[in-house]
Motif scaffolding. Structure first.
Motif, PDB file in Angstrom:
ATOM      1  N   GLU A   6     -15.008  24.238  22.291  1.00 42.13           N
ATOM      2  CA  GLU A   6     -14.308  24.244  23.589  1.00 42.13           C
ATOM      3  C   GLU A   6     -13.575  22.849  23.831  1.00 42.13           C
ATOM      4  O   GLU A   6     -14.003  21.796  23.224  1.00 42.13           O
ATOM      5  CB  GLU A   6     -15.559  24.108  24.340  1.00 42.13           C
ATOM      6  CG  GLU A   6     -16.509  25.443  24.509  1.00 42.13           C
ATOM      7  CD  GLU A   6     -17.616  25.251  23.813  1.00 42.13           C
ATOM      8  OE1 GLU A   6     -18.646  25.728  23.854  1.00 42.13           O
ATOM      9  OE2 GLU A   6     -17.635  24.207  23.008  1.00 42.13           O
ATOM     10  N   SER A   7     -12.678  23.038  24.592  1.00 41.79           N
ATOM     11  CA  SER A   7     -11.761  21.988  25.148  1.00 41.79           C
ATOM     12  C   SER A   7     -11.393  22.177  26.452  1.00 41.79           C
ATOM     13  O   SER A   7     -11.295  23.303  26.851  1.00 41.79           O
ATOM     14  CB  SER A   7     -10.598  21.570  24.231  1.00 41.79           C
ATOM     15  OG  SER A   7      -9.901  22.527  23.978  1.00 41.79           O
ATOM     16  N   GLY A   9     -11.954  20.688  29.521  1.00 38.37           N
ATOM     17  CA  GLY A   9     -13.069  20.245  30.442  1.00 38.37           C
ATOM     18  C   GLY A   9     -12.335  18.840  31.227  1.00 38.37           C
ATOM     19  O   GLY A   9     -11.271  18.148  30.625  1.00 38.37           O
ATOM     20  N   LEU A  20      -9.816  26.109  30.230  1.00 41.95           N
ATOM     21  CA  LEU A  20     -10.756  25.752  29.110  1.00 41.95           C
ATOM     22  C   LEU A  20     -10.069  26.770  27.908  1.00 41.95           C
ATOM     23  O   LEU A  20      -9.526  27.801  28.041  1.00 41.95           O
ATOM     24  CB  LEU A  20     -12.020  26.269  29.395  1.00 41.95           C
ATOM     25  CG  LEU A  20     -12.676  25.430  30.517  1.00 41.95           C
ATOM     26  CD1 LEU A  20     -14.275  25.852  30.742  1.00 41.95           C
ATOM     27  CD2 LEU A  20     -12.437  24.089  30.619  1.00 41.95           C
ATOM     28  N   THR A 117     -17.893  21.974  27.340  1.00 46.15           N
ATOM     29  CA  THR A 117     -17.259  21.029  27.730  1.00 46.15           C
ATOM     30  C   THR A 117     -17.491  20.885  29.279  1.00 46.15           C
ATOM     31  O   THR A 117     -17.960  21.804  29.873  1.00 46.15           O
ATOM     32  CB  THR A 117     -15.765  21.485  27.434  1.00 46.15           C
ATOM     33  OG1 THR A 117     -14.706  20.490  28.079  1.00 46.15           O
ATOM     34  CG2 THR A 117     -15.274  22.806  28.248  1.00 46.15           C
TER      35      THR A 117
END
Length: 123
Positions: A6-7, A9, A20, A117
């Motif tokens: 995940e990225s 945040g 996201l 995240t």
């Protein structure tokens, strides 16, 4: 090896937006539904949203319906969550998770999870 990363945040003010992303690898992404799940500080996991393998059906928790939009790009093996009109109660670690089937079923637990995240909504 299945990997979900995940990225996107970060810290955002109430009323703001974030997007996201979840990059998937190690499995055939477009064979499976995908979900977003969150965990607010000091609380349990809360399912947020899910999307069918082809994006043809989407599902949302009542708490975020109308504010969040889930989508996917199967060519890029990437899942997204567009979050608008954010509230302080949206503060949580957001996890992307792989479903076991091609469509989302509430009684079917996810089998792989990312590390999450953090989204912080605060002024």
């Amino acid at each position: 090896e299945v990997q979900l990363v995940e990225s996107g945040g970060g810290l955002v003010q109430p009323g703001g937006s974030l997007r996201l992303s979840c990059a998937a690898s190690g499995f055939t992404f477009d064979d499976y539904a995908m979900s977003w799940v969150r965990q607010a500080p000091g609380t349990g996991l809360e399912w947020v949203s899910a999307i069918k393998w082809n994006g043809g059906s989407t599902y949302y928790a009542e708490s975020i319906k109308g504010r969040f939009t889930v989508s996917r790009d199967n060519a890029k093996s990437t899942l997204y969550l567009q979050m608008n009109s954010l509230k302080s109660e949206d503060t949580a670690v957001y996890y992307c998770a792989k479903d076991r089937r091609s469509d989302y079923y509430s009684d079917s637990p996810m089998d792989y999870w990312g590390k999450g995240t953090l989204v912080t909504v605060s002024s």
